[in-house]
Design a protein around this motif. Structure first.
Motif, mmCIF file in Angstrom:
data_model
loop_
_atom_site.group_PDB
_atom_site.id
_atom_site.type_symbol
_atom_site.label_atom_id
_atom_site.label_comp_id
_atom_site.label_asym_id
_atom_site.label_seq_id
_atom_site.Cartn_x
_atom_site.Cartn_y
_atom_site.Cartn_z
ATOM 1 N N SER A 127 -2.423 3.609 -3.530
ATOM 2 C CA SER A 127 -2.822 2.869 -4.368
ATOM 3 C C SER A 127 -2.093 1.638 -3.533
ATOM 4 O O SER A 127 -1.404 1.583 -2.755
ATOM 5 C CB SER A 127 -1.557 3.074 -5.562
ATOM 6 O OG SER A 127 -0.755 3.360 -5.231
ATOM 7 N N PHE A 128 -2.257 0.823 -4.459
ATOM 8 C CA PHE A 128 -1.236 -0.781 -3.888
ATOM 9 C C PHE A 128 -0.789 -1.348 -5.311
ATOM 10 O O PHE A 128 -0.872 -0.749 -6.073
ATOM 11 C CB PHE A 128 -2.434 -1.395 -3.145
ATOM 12 C CG PHE A 128 -3.769 -1.666 -4.540
ATOM 13 C CD1 PHE A 128 -4.789 -1.577 -4.112
ATOM 14 C CD2 PHE A 128 -3.588 -3.225 -4.908
ATOM 15 C CE1 PHE A 128 -5.786 -2.365 -5.385
ATOM 16 C CE2 PHE A 128 -4.034 -3.885 -5.497
ATOM 17 C CZ PHE A 128 -5.859 -3.084 -5.254
ATOM 18 N N GLY A 129 -0.055 -1.981 -5.126
ATOM 19 C CA GLY A 129 0.830 -3.083 -6.095
ATOM 20 C C GLY A 129 0.788 -3.959 -5.281
ATOM 21 O O GLY A 129 0.451 -5.025 -4.054
ATOM 22 N N VAL A 159 0.978 -1.455 -0.252
ATOM 23 C CA VAL A 159 0.260 -0.267 -0.202
ATOM 24 C C VAL A 159 0.694 1.451 -0.217
ATOM 25 O O VAL A 159 1.452 1.234 1.101
ATOM 26 C CB VAL A 159 -1.022 0.013 0.782
ATOM 27 C CG1 VAL A 159 -1.818 1.341 1.194
ATOM 28 C CG2 VAL A 159 -1.830 -1.405 0.909
ATOM 29 N N PHE A 160 0.595 2.156 -0.554
ATOM 30 C CA PHE A 160 1.598 3.219 -1.555
ATOM 31 C C PHE A 160 0.062 4.400 -0.258
ATOM 32 O O PHE A 160 -0.272 4.701 -1.315
ATOM 33 C CB PHE A 160 1.737 3.569 -2.203
ATOM 34 C CG PHE A 160 2.464 2.509 -3.174
ATOM 35 C CD1 PHE A 160 4.403 2.183 -2.647
ATOM 36 C CD2 PHE A 160 2.252 1.312 -3.636
ATOM 37 C CE1 PHE A 160 4.715 1.497 -3.336
ATOM 38 C CE2 PHE A 160 3.470 -0.062 -4.247
ATOM 39 C CZ PHE A 160 4.629 0.060 -3.566
ATOM 40 N N ILE A 161 0.824 5.886 -0.410
ATOM 41 C CA ILE A 161 -0.061 6.502 -0.039
ATOM 42 C C ILE A 161 1.498 7.983 -1.061
ATOM 43 O O ILE A 161 2.677 8.447 -0.678
ATOM 44 C CB ILE A 161 -0.413 7.138 1.339
ATOM 45 C CG1 ILE A 161 -1.245 6.588 2.067
ATOM 46 C CG2 ILE A 161 -0.094 8.522 0.933
ATOM 47 C CD1 ILE A 161 -1.566 5.769 3.144
ATOM 48 N N ASP A 162 0.892 8.715 -1.390
ATOM 49 C CA ASP A 162 1.327 10.046 -2.417
ATOM 50 C C ASP A 162 1.009 11.495 -1.450
ATOM 51 O O ASP A 162 -0.812 11.355 -1.856
ATOM 52 C CB ASP A 162 0.916 9.407 -3.924
ATOM 53 C CG ASP A 162 1.961 10.691 -4.381
ATOM 54 O OD1 ASP A 162 2.597 11.642 -4.092
ATOM 55 O OD2 ASP A 162 1.664 10.298 -5.980
ATOM 56 N N SER A 163 1.661 12.055 -1.295
ATOM 57 C CA SER A 163 1.713 12.845 -0.740
ATOM 58 C C SER A 163 2.639 13.918 -0.526
ATOM 59 O O SER A 163 3.591 14.633 -0.639
ATOM 60 C CB SER A 163 1.188 12.898 0.728
ATOM 61 O OG SER A 163 1.968 14.084 1.664
#
Lengths: 140, 152
Positions: free
Chosen positions: B145-147, B37-41
């Motif tokens: 988003s997720f990979g 799980v990725f967070i882009d800030s």
């Protein structure tokens, strides 16, 4: 000349022909004479009638006022809780940052306060609560 | 003789039924996967919370922390539900009291969710960012988003 001889227009009997005066006197006597006691009785009856009507209206208002007020209060409370734009506000002591929802930012606020020296034992407890699967519903 | 025949028939039927159940269990494919799980800030990320739902086709078996070392404590999640094997969805949250300069900015992996999946097709993963916050506690805009990493 007494008052009964004075016409409202200001004319007196002396100014009118006798025949007219006689006809007018006959006509005047043909009108019903309202006795002051009758007048008083009619007035009292009217007052009694309106007083009773007022009481019935007040009773009607009192009967509807309570449930109507309660319903209005419930609608207002629901509106305040749900919010005008659909977001769910949670009026709770856990809402530390006052955002209307309880999430990690509330845990973070407690942790930041603890880091400044006010150690708050609720940090871990609230952290566990916000991720509890039993306490939350699936959005699906 | 008739009773013995009936008993044998009954046992045969029971064994046949048990065999069918075992065959069905073996037939239901199961695999393991890792959801990164990725967070882009745009701002340094100090607190986050997300929810991952596999639509009933996954079971969470473990949680792994993210890349940023300032998130020292393990994240919050329903550990009891995971240990029971009853986590068909998961809510994970964490925060860091680190300085803004130490916090992640941009796209960063915040957690990895290890799952066991059922069925031939991968689950219909639904990932939702519940909250993201800056070092001063302010909510901030961020994208999640997720990979997927899969393996048998």
């Amino acid at each position: 000349m007494d008052d009964s001889d004075r016409d409202p227009s200001g004319l007196t009997h002396d100014d009118l022909p006798e025949s007219i005066v006689a006809r007018m006197r006959r006509a005047d006597r043909s009108q019903a004479i309202v006795d002051p006691r009758t007048d008083r009785a009619v007035l009292d009856a009217a007052r009694a009638q309106f007083a009773a009507r007022h009481g019935r209206a007040a009773a009607r208002r009192a009967r509807w006022a309570l449930p109507l007020g309660a319903a209005a209060a419930a609608v207002l409370a629901a509106w305040l809780v749900v919010g005008p734009f659909g977001g769910v506000r949670v009026p709770s002591s856990d809402d530390v940052d006052g955002s209307g929802t309880v999430d990690v930012l509330d845990v973070f606020a407690l942790a930041r306060a603890s880091a400044r020296g006010n150690v708050d034992p609720r940090v871990d407890e609230l952290g566990a609560r916000i991720v509890s699967l039993a306490a939350t519903r699936s959005p699906r | 003789m008739t009773c013995r025949a009936a008993l044998v028939g009954l046992l045969a039927a029971l064994f046949a039924g048990a065999g069918d159940v075992g065959a069905q269990q073996n037939a239901a494919p199961s695999s393991f996967a890792v959801v990164d799980v990725f967070i882009d800030s745009a701002e340094p990320l100090a607190a986050w919370q997300f929810e991952l739902d596999g639509g009933g086709a996954m079971q969470v078996v473990g949680i792994e922390g993210g890349d940023n070392p300032t998130f020292r404590e393990p994240p919050f999640y329903d550990r009891a539900a995971v240990d029971r094997g009853a986590a068909e969805r998961i809510i994970i949250a964490s925060y860091s009291l680190g300085e803004p300069a130490e916090l992640s900015r941009g796209r960063a992996r915040v957690a990895s969710v290890h799952v066991r999946t059922r069925g031939l097709e991968p689950p219909d993963y639904q990932l939702r960012l519940v909250a993201a916050g800056a070092a001063d506690g302010r909510p901030i805009d961020a994208r999640i988003s997720f990979g997927l990493r899969t393996g048998r």
